[in-house]
Design a protein around this motif. Structure first.
Motif, short mmCIF file in Angstrom:
data_model
loop_
_atom_site.label_atom_id
_atom_site.label_comp_id
_atom_site.label_asym_id
_atom_site.label_seq_id
_atom_site.Cartn_x
_atom_site.Cartn_y
_atom_site.Cartn_z
N ASP A 38 0.84 -1.22 0.00
CA ASP A 38 0.00 0.00 0.00
C ASP A 38 0.87 1.26 0.00
N TYR A 39 1.96 1.20 0.73
CA TYR A 39 2.87 2.35 0.83
C TYR A 39 3.47 2.65 -0.55
N LEU A 40 3.85 1.58 -1.26
CA LEU A 40 4.44 1.75 -2.60
C LEU A 40 3.42 2.33 -3.60
N ARG A 41 2.14 2.08 -3.31
CA ARG A 41 1.09 2.55 -4.24
C ARG A 41 0.87 4.05 -4.13
N LEU A 42 1.33 4.65 -3.04
CA LEU A 42 1.19 6.11 -2.89
C LEU A 42 2.36 6.76 -3.62
N ASP A 43 2.04 7.43 -4.71
CA ASP A 43 3.08 8.00 -5.58
C ASP A 43 3.66 9.27 -4.95
N THR A 44 4.89 9.17 -4.49
CA THR A 44 5.56 10.35 -3.91
C THR A 44 6.78 10.73 -4.75
N SER A 45 6.62 10.63 -6.08
CA SER A 45 7.70 11.04 -6.98
C SER A 45 8.08 12.48 -6.67
N ASN A 46 9.36 12.70 -6.57
CA ASN A 46 9.86 14.03 -6.21
C ASN A 46 10.73 14.57 -7.33
N ASP A 106 9.70 6.00 -15.00
CA ASP A 106 9.05 6.04 -16.31
C ASP A 106 8.47 4.66 -16.62
N PRO A 107 7.12 4.53 -16.58
CA PRO A 107 6.48 3.21 -16.70
C PRO A 107 6.87 2.45 -17.96
N GLN A 108 7.25 3.16 -19.03
CA GLN A 108 7.54 2.44 -20.28
C GLN A 108 8.78 1.55 -20.17
N PHE A 109 9.63 1.82 -19.17
CA PHE A 109 10.82 0.98 -18.99
C PHE A 109 10.64 -0.09 -17.91
N TRP A 110 9.46 -0.14 -17.33
CA TRP A 110 9.19 -1.10 -16.26
C TRP A 110 8.37 -2.27 -16.79
N SER A 111 8.59 -3.46 -16.20
CA SER A 111 7.77 -4.60 -16.62
C SER A 111 6.48 -4.70 -15.81
N VAL A 112 6.39 -3.96 -14.69
CA VAL A 112 5.12 -3.83 -13.95
C VAL A 112 4.92 -2.34 -13.70
N PRO A 113 3.68 -1.88 -13.48
CA PRO A 113 3.51 -0.45 -13.20
C PRO A 113 4.28 -0.06 -11.94
N PRO A 114 5.06 1.04 -11.99
CA PRO A 114 5.97 1.37 -10.88
C PRO A 114 5.27 1.71 -9.56
N PHE A 115 3.97 2.03 -9.61
CA PHE A 115 3.29 2.33 -8.34
C PHE A 115 2.20 1.30 -8.05
N SER A 116 2.49 0.04 -8.42
CA SER A 116 1.50 -1.02 -8.24
C SER A 116 1.74 -1.84 -6.98
N ASN A 437 15.15 0.84 -13.16
CA ASN A 437 13.87 0.26 -13.55
C ASN A 437 13.61 -1.01 -12.75
N ASP A 438 12.32 -1.36 -12.62
CA ASP A 438 11.92 -2.58 -11.91
C ASP A 438 12.54 -2.68 -10.51
N GLU A 439 12.51 -1.57 -9.80
CA GLU A 439 13.00 -1.57 -8.41
C GLU A 439 12.17 -2.57 -7.60
N ARG A 440 12.82 -3.31 -6.72
CA ARG A 440 12.11 -4.37 -6.01
C ARG A 440 12.82 -4.74 -4.71
N LEU A 441 12.12 -5.49 -3.88
CA LEU A 441 12.73 -6.05 -2.67
C LEU A 441 12.18 -7.46 -2.50
N GLY A 442 13.05 -8.43 -2.20
CA GLY A 442 12.62 -9.81 -2.03
C GLY A 442 11.78 -9.97 -0.76
N VAL A 443 10.68 -10.71 -0.85
CA VAL A 443 9.79 -10.88 0.30
C VAL A 443 10.52 -11.62 1.43
#
Ligand SMILES: [Zn+2]
Length: 463
Positions: A38-46, A106-116, A437-443
């Motif tokens: 949920d936190y990632l879904r809040l777009d705080t692009s600066n 930039d969503p076009q370089f991501w394989s999933v939406p960046p704020f999903s 792109n595709d920033e992530r963290l392993g569960v």
């Protein structure tokens, strides 16, 4: 004999992967993961950041848990949040800091939406996952767990979520300026930085901790000359002066001495990426070799290591005339200098001025702050080692410094020992995705971190 060997091998392996004394309840893990998404879904692009919405999001959770907290509205939909879980005050407080803003994606370089906040094959994806909302969630759920467990605490645990780290550090600056009383007596502040690096099987390889950052020293150099029409060349051309100075500055930068900060031997070896023993000047061990200028020269062939070993100068801008046929009154250079922690700015500026050797030069400081170095042998570092070694005996815990700056330096300037450490396990490929792109963290690494920080805080409570 064979059997004994096998047995000792098994016990060795089980030591390597010992579990935590008290793993987090599954319910808490699930809650933390969902909140992270949920936190990632809040777009705080600066820019523009708009961290007020994330501050409210965090406040709602803290209120629900009965953890004392406060939002500081900074205007323009920006805000900081402060929360505290009180101890009995017999030991000084520890603070956990993270920034709520993220760099744009930039969503076009991501394989999933960046704020999903989408989960794919064991990874949570989203801008901010490892820079640095994931750390914020580990910090938050550690406080929540300790509160629910009714742990008797000796230290206050302070949770700080600030705005604007990625652009101007408005949040940290305002917090320090407006509410110095909240930061008093903090013994350790834990900010973003390094992590525990794991291999592809999830085995912890080493932990790295940021001790300091280089001080940014941004300069504008202005040179005066005799203006005129360019059809008649002038010996005293301001642009010529700037060019000559640029050459001298490059030479000066090449001659800047090396200085190895205490405790960085392992970090330098690890980040070298090759076999340091093959470098010319290698003698006996790393500590001895680092005293040899020839060896240092070899190490410094790697630009990242060069930047960790000395003050540096990058010439980043040059300005002369706007018109091709006019010799201007003045010309300028901009320099991005980075000084090692503990260096004297005035001494550096004096040496630079002497190296330029042009009486017409005017040197203006556009940006500077003193950056300090937190001790690699503090109570925090001892606790971190103790707890990590309980999980993974002998795991190297390696101090390092950063060549660029975060909010950490602003808090070090207050005399607080600041450590750059994010309590989770991350593989090499994932750690390179911060700002990418595709920033992530392993569960699994995230859940592991919840236990690491919980145990670390309890250890710091006793020691
Ligand atoms: Zn960050």
């Amino acid at each position: 004999m064979k059997r004994m060997l096998l047995l000792s091998l098994v016990s060795f392996l089980s030591l390597q992967t010992a579990g935590w004394a008290k793993p987090a309840p599954e319910g808490l893990q699930k809650e933390a993961l969902k909140t992270f998404q949920d936190y990632l879904r809040l777009d705080t692009s600066n820019p523009p950041g708009q961290e007020l919405k994330t501050a409210r999001f965090l406040k709602q959770i803290l209120d629900h848990e009965g953890i004392e907290n406060q939002i500081f509205d900074l205007g323009n939909h920006r805000a900081n949040l402060y929360a505290i879980l009180r101890g009995d005050g017999s030991k000084p407080p520890i603070a956990f800091l993270h920034h709520m803003d993220v760099v744009p994606a930039d969503p076009q370089f991501w394989s999933v939406p960046p704020f999903s906040g989408q989960i794919e094959k064991g990874f949570v994806y989203g801008r901010g996952a490892i820079d640095i909302k994931g750390k914020g969630m580990v910090d938050l759920f550690t406080l929540i767990r300790l509160k629910r467990e009714k742990q008797p605490l000796k230290r206050d645990l302070i949770f700080l979520a600030v705005a604007d780290e990625e652009v101007n550090s408005l949040g940290a600056r305002r917090l320090i300026h407006d509410h110095p009383e909240l930061l008093k007596k903090i013994e350790f502040l834990i900010d973003e930085g390094k992590t525990v690096t794991e291999d592809a099987q999830g085995k912890a390889l080493y932990a790295m901790v940021g001790m300091g950052e280089k001080s940014p020293l941004w300069l504008k150099l202005t040179f005066q000359g005799t203006p005129g029409h360019a059809s008649v060349p002038m010996a005293d051309n301001a642009v010529n002066r700037a060019l000559q100075a640029a050459g001298r500055i490059m030479h000066f930068a090449e001659q800047l001495p090396f200085q190895v900060l205490p405790g960085l031997e392992d970090s330098l070896r690890l980040q070298f990426g090759g076999d340091v023993t093959r470098l010319p000047g290698y003698q006996k061990d790393m500590a001895t070799s680092l005293k040899n200028p020839l060896f240092l020269k070899g190490l410094a062939q790697v630009p990242e290591l060069n930047a960790m070993l000395r003050n540096t100068i990058s010439i980043t801008g040059m300005k002369g005339s706007d018109k091709t046929n006019i010799i201007p009154n003045q010309a300028s250079l901009t320099l991005d200098c980075r000084l090692l922690p503990g260096q004297n700015k005035e001494v550096f500026l004096k040496q630079l001025n002497e190296a330029i050797g042009d009486p017409s030069v005017k040197i203006e400081v556009e940006e500077y702050y003193q950056s300090l170095f937190s001790p690699p042998d503090s109570g925090y570092m001892r606790s971190l080692k103790r707890v990590l070694h309980r999980y993974s005996p002998g795991l190297p815990v390696i101090p390092t410094i950063f060549t660029s700056s975060t909010d950490s330096s602003l808090f070090r300037a207050l005399g607080i020992n600041v450590y750059g450490f994010e309590a989770y396990r991350v593989d090499e490929a994932t750690s390179q995705r911060a700002h990418g792109n595709d920033e992530r963290l392993g569960v699994a690494g995230f859940f592991w971190g919840l236990d690491l920080l919980h145990e670390l805080v309890l250890d710091l409570n006793q020691n």
